[in-house]
Design a protein around this motif. Sequence first.
Motif, PDB file in Angstrom:
ATOM      1  N   LEU A 122       1.916 -24.801 -34.423  1.00  0.00           N
ATOM      2  CA  LEU A 122       1.873 -26.256 -34.362  1.00  0.00           C
ATOM      3  C   LEU A 122       0.911 -26.788 -35.401  1.00  0.00           C
ATOM      4  O   LEU A 122       0.018 -26.071 -35.868  1.00  0.00           O
ATOM      5  N   GLU A 123       1.119 -28.042 -35.762  1.00  0.00           N
ATOM      6  CA  GLU A 123       0.209 -28.764 -36.637  1.00  0.00           C
ATOM      7  C   GLU A 123      -0.225 -30.022 -35.913  1.00  0.00           C
ATOM      8  O   GLU A 123       0.562 -30.638 -35.189  1.00  0.00           O
ATOM      9  N   ASP A 144      -6.632 -20.943 -40.476  1.00  0.00           N
ATOM     10  CA  ASP A 144      -7.373 -21.520 -41.603  1.00  0.00           C
ATOM     11  C   ASP A 144      -6.500 -22.383 -42.502  1.00  0.00           C
ATOM     12  O   ASP A 144      -7.020 -23.117 -43.356  1.00  0.00           O
ATOM     13  N   GLY A 145      -5.186 -22.295 -42.357  1.00  0.00           N
ATOM     14  CA  GLY A 145      -4.296 -23.075 -43.213  1.00  0.00           C
ATOM     15  C   GLY A 145      -2.906 -23.126 -42.618  1.00  0.00           C
ATOM     16  O   GLY A 145      -2.630 -22.475 -41.609  1.00  0.00           O
ATOM     17  N   PRO A 146      -2.022 -23.901 -43.235  1.00  0.00           N
ATOM     18  CA  PRO A 146      -0.677 -24.094 -42.684  1.00  0.00           C
ATOM     19  C   PRO A 146       0.251 -22.910 -42.920  1.00  0.00           C
ATOM     20  O   PRO A 146       0.030 -22.107 -43.822  1.00  0.00           O
ATOM     21  N   GLY A 156      -4.415 -31.581 -40.569  1.00  0.00           N
ATOM     22  CA  GLY A 156      -5.495 -30.667 -40.941  1.00  0.00           C
ATOM     23  C   GLY A 156      -5.807 -29.634 -39.887  1.00  0.00           C
ATOM     24  O   GLY A 156      -6.792 -28.911 -39.993  1.00  0.00           O
ATOM     25  N   VAL A 157      -4.995 -29.568 -38.835  1.00  0.00           N
ATOM     26  CA  VAL A 157      -5.215 -28.606 -37.750  1.00  0.00           C
ATOM     27  C   VAL A 157      -3.939 -27.781 -37.615  1.00  0.00           C
ATOM     28  O   VAL A 157      -2.841 -28.339 -37.490  1.00  0.00           O
ATOM     29  N   TRP A 158      -4.100 -26.450 -37.672  1.00  0.00           N
ATOM     30  CA  TRP A 158      -2.957 -25.536 -37.579  1.00  0.00           C
ATOM     31  C   TRP A 158      -3.293 -24.493 -36.517  1.00  0.00           C
ATOM     32  O   TRP A 158      -4.384 -23.932 -36.515  1.00  0.00           O
ATOM     33  N   MET A 159      -2.342 -24.217 -35.627  1.00  0.00           N
ATOM     34  CA  MET A 159      -2.598 -23.288 -34.519  1.00  0.00           C
ATOM     35  C   MET A 159      -1.352 -22.443 -34.232  1.00  0.00           C
ATOM     36  O   MET A 159      -0.230 -22.885 -34.499  1.00  0.00           O
TER      37      MET A 159
END
Length: 163
Positions: A122-123, A144-146, A156-159
Motif C-alpha cells: 500500500l501507499e 524505504d521506497g515505492p 511518501g509512505v510505503w508498506m
Amino acid sequence: MSSNNITIREIQPEDNAQLESVIKACFPEFGLPLVGTAYEDFETPRMYESYQSEREVYFVVDKDGEVLGGGGIKQLKDFEGNICELQKMYFSPKVRGLGLGKQMIQRCLNAAKDLGYSTCYLESASQLKAAIHIYEQTGFDHLDGPLGNTGHYSCGVWMTKSL
C-alpha cells in the motif's frame, strides 16, 4: 458484515458518483496534494468499471443506501511478482471512528488471499496518521521506497504485509 445499518459489500455501478465524492473530499480535508495521488486517477470517477478484471475487487461501506467509503485490491501495477495493492481506501467523516477501517482492511486482505496473492502493498501519505496507525496494527511494515508504478509520486509512505 453489518452494524447499525452499515454494510461492507462489493461495489455496484450506481455507487460510482457517491464514492468519487467521498474519495475527493478527503484530499482538501487532510491537506493532501491533488496531483500525483488518487485524486486525479482515471479510475476514481469509474471505480466499478476499474475493478472488474480477474484478481481484483472493490468493497464499499453502505449506510442505509448511502456510500460512505471503500477499499479495494488489485495487482500491483508494473511489478513482477504475486503482489497486490490495497487501493483507494477512503471514508467519509460520517463513518470514521467506528472500526470500519480495520474491518475493510481485513475484508480486503481476506479477498487478496482468496485471489491467490502472497503479499499486499500500500501507499499512503504521512498526513493520514490514523490510517497509518491502523495499517501498522494490522501487521503492515514500512518500506524505504515505492514498489511498482502506481503513478502516486506524492505518496511518501510505503508498506507491505505477507498474506
